[in-house]
Design a protein around this motif. Structure first.
Motif, short mmCIF file in Angstrom:
data_model
loop_
_atom_site.label_atom_id
_atom_site.label_comp_id
_atom_site.label_asym_id
_atom_site.label_seq_id
_atom_site.Cartn_x
_atom_site.Cartn_y
_atom_site.Cartn_z
N ASP A 1 -17.70 48.84 44.70
CA ASP A 1 -18.82 49.56 45.31
C ASP A 1 -18.56 49.87 46.78
N MET A 2 -17.30 50.02 47.16
CA MET A 2 -16.96 50.36 48.54
C MET A 2 -17.64 51.67 48.93
N ILE A 3 -18.24 51.72 50.10
CA ILE A 3 -18.95 52.92 50.53
C ILE A 3 -18.14 53.67 51.59
N ASP A 4 -18.28 54.99 51.59
CA ASP A 4 -17.64 55.78 52.63
C ASP A 4 -18.62 55.97 53.78
N LYS A 5 -18.33 56.86 54.71
CA LYS A 5 -19.18 56.98 55.89
C LYS A 5 -20.57 57.52 55.55
N ASN A 6 -20.71 58.16 54.38
CA ASN A 6 -22.01 58.67 53.95
C ASN A 6 -22.74 57.73 53.00
N GLY A 7 -22.14 56.55 52.82
CA GLY A 7 -22.77 55.57 51.94
C GLY A 7 -22.58 55.85 50.47
N MET A 8 -21.58 56.66 50.13
CA MET A 8 -21.34 56.97 48.72
C MET A 8 -20.30 56.03 48.13
N THR A 9 -20.53 55.63 46.91
CA THR A 9 -19.63 54.71 46.21
C THR A 9 -18.68 55.50 45.32
N PRO A 10 -17.60 54.86 44.84
CA PRO A 10 -16.70 55.55 43.91
C PRO A 10 -17.42 56.06 42.67
N LEU A 11 -18.40 55.31 42.16
CA LEU A 11 -19.13 55.75 40.98
C LEU A 11 -19.89 57.05 41.25
N MET A 12 -20.45 57.18 42.42
CA MET A 12 -21.16 58.42 42.77
C MET A 12 -20.21 59.61 42.75
N TYR A 13 -18.99 59.43 43.27
CA TYR A 13 -18.03 60.53 43.28
C TYR A 13 -17.56 60.89 41.88
N SER A 14 -17.32 59.87 41.06
CA SER A 14 -16.87 60.18 39.70
C SER A 14 -17.98 60.84 38.90
N ALA A 15 -19.23 60.42 39.11
CA ALA A 15 -20.36 61.05 38.41
C ALA A 15 -20.55 62.49 38.86
N TYR A 16 -20.21 62.76 40.10
CA TYR A 16 -20.43 64.09 40.67
C TYR A 16 -19.30 65.06 40.35
N ARG A 17 -18.06 64.57 40.27
CA ARG A 17 -16.92 65.47 40.19
C ARG A 17 -16.12 65.40 38.88
N VAL A 18 -16.19 64.30 38.16
CA VAL A 18 -15.32 64.12 36.99
C VAL A 18 -16.13 64.30 35.71
N PHE A 19 -15.82 65.33 34.95
CA PHE A 19 -16.57 65.63 33.73
C PHE A 19 -15.85 65.01 32.54
N GLY A 20 -15.91 63.71 32.47
CA GLY A 20 -15.28 62.96 31.39
C GLY A 20 -15.74 61.52 31.44
N TYR A 21 -15.23 60.72 30.52
CA TYR A 21 -15.67 59.33 30.43
C TYR A 21 -15.09 58.47 31.54
N ASP A 22 -13.85 58.68 31.88
CA ASP A 22 -13.20 57.86 32.91
C ASP A 22 -12.88 58.71 34.12
N PRO A 23 -12.94 58.10 35.33
CA PRO A 23 -13.05 56.67 35.62
C PRO A 23 -14.48 56.12 35.66
N THR A 24 -15.50 56.94 35.33
CA THR A 24 -16.87 56.45 35.39
C THR A 24 -17.07 55.23 34.51
N ARG A 25 -16.58 55.30 33.29
CA ARG A 25 -16.74 54.17 32.37
C ARG A 25 -16.03 52.93 32.90
N LEU A 26 -14.84 53.12 33.46
CA LEU A 26 -14.11 51.99 34.05
C LEU A 26 -14.91 51.35 35.17
N LEU A 27 -15.44 52.17 36.07
CA LEU A 27 -16.18 51.64 37.21
C LEU A 27 -17.42 50.87 36.77
N MET A 28 -18.14 51.39 35.78
CA MET A 28 -19.31 50.69 35.29
C MET A 28 -18.93 49.39 34.58
#
Length: 260
Positions: free
Chosen positions: A46-73
């Motif tokens: 759950d590392m956050i960037d300067k805007n407070g976004m986590t890796p899961l937020m980026y994968s949910a926003y940009r990756v249209f597939g199961y992974d890496p979202t499923r991996l992160l969860m």
């Protein structure tokens, strides 16, 4: 190369000029194996960037597939965390981009549907704002299944899983019969056109309020059985009498029958 660099002491927690660490970049570009390796090497899921976004937020926003979202969860990423700028959760981000795959996974993990972002919007409001009708429909179904919204008689009926299952089961029987019936009616062509448009509107109505994408495995079986029944019905009602008539006719009037 990631393995080699980390082996020589590279620091994966450093931020670039945009405030991203390595795991943020790997997540938003769908590099699942690198995400897994970085987590194994101690990066915070759950590392956050300067805007407070986590890796899961980026994968949910940009990756249209199961992974890496499923991996992160699976690795325990917070599914209800909100970024610092807009207050969006991973579900908000998935609804922005119409990421139905991630939306479904977040539903399965019981993501909170009532969290408000900085604009006071729920994930449903975001999906409606960006005109993702399919996600809006699924979101309403999920909210109804969880009992989150006030429901009148129609919504209770349309969002009841057993009712939707029965409608989806019986609709192909109605559709196959209607498709065969309308052209055979002894009425003017424009009346047939009106009936066809009404039937199409009825299908659209059922698809909007009663069809459930989670139950789509019902449709192929129902289509198969309805077409099979209609085939036998057509054979016995329309074709068999014709065949019997032709047989009697040839038995009586065919010159070959006298020879035989």
């Amino acid at each position: 190369m990631v393995v080699l660099l980390l082996g020589f002491g590279a620091d994966p927690t450093l931020r670039d000029g945009q405030g991203f660490s390595c795991i943020h970049l790997a997540s938003q570009f769908g590099h699942t194996a690198i995400v897994a390796y970085l987590i194994a090497k101690g990066c915070d899921v759950d590392m956050i960037d300067k805007n407070g976004m986590t890796p899961l937020m980026y994968s949910a926003y940009r990756v249209f597939g199961y992974d890496p979202t499923r991996l992160l969860m699976t690795m325990g990423a917070g599914i209800n965390k909100q970024d610092k700028v807009n207050g969006n959760t991973p579900l908000h981000f998935a609804c922005q981009t119409g990421n139905t795959c991630v939306v479904k996974m977040l539903f399965d993990k019981n993501a909170d549907l009532n969290i408000l972002n900085a604009k006071g919007q729920t994930a449903l409001d975001v999906a409606a704002e960006y005109k993702h009708a399919n996600i809006v429909k699924r979101m309403r179904q999920e909210r109804a299944d969880r009992g989150l919204d006030h429901q009148n008689v129609f919504t209770k009926l349309s969002r009841n899983k057993d009712v939707r299952k029965r409608v989806m089961w019986w609709f192909p029987f109605f559709a196959v019969y209607t498709i065969g019936l309308i052209p055979e009616l002894s009425i003017a062509w424009y009346y047939k056109l009106i009936l066809a448009l009404l039937a199409a509107g009825f299908w659209k109505f059922l698809n909007m309020f009663f069809f459930d994408e989670r139950l789509m495995n019902i449709i192929p079986v129902s289509v198969y059985l309805s077409s099979k029944i209609m085939m036998f019905f057509t054979w016995f009602v329309y074709l068999v009498p014709c065949i019997l008539f032709l047989r009697v006719y040839f038995d009586r009037y065919s010159p070959f029958s006298k020879v035989l």
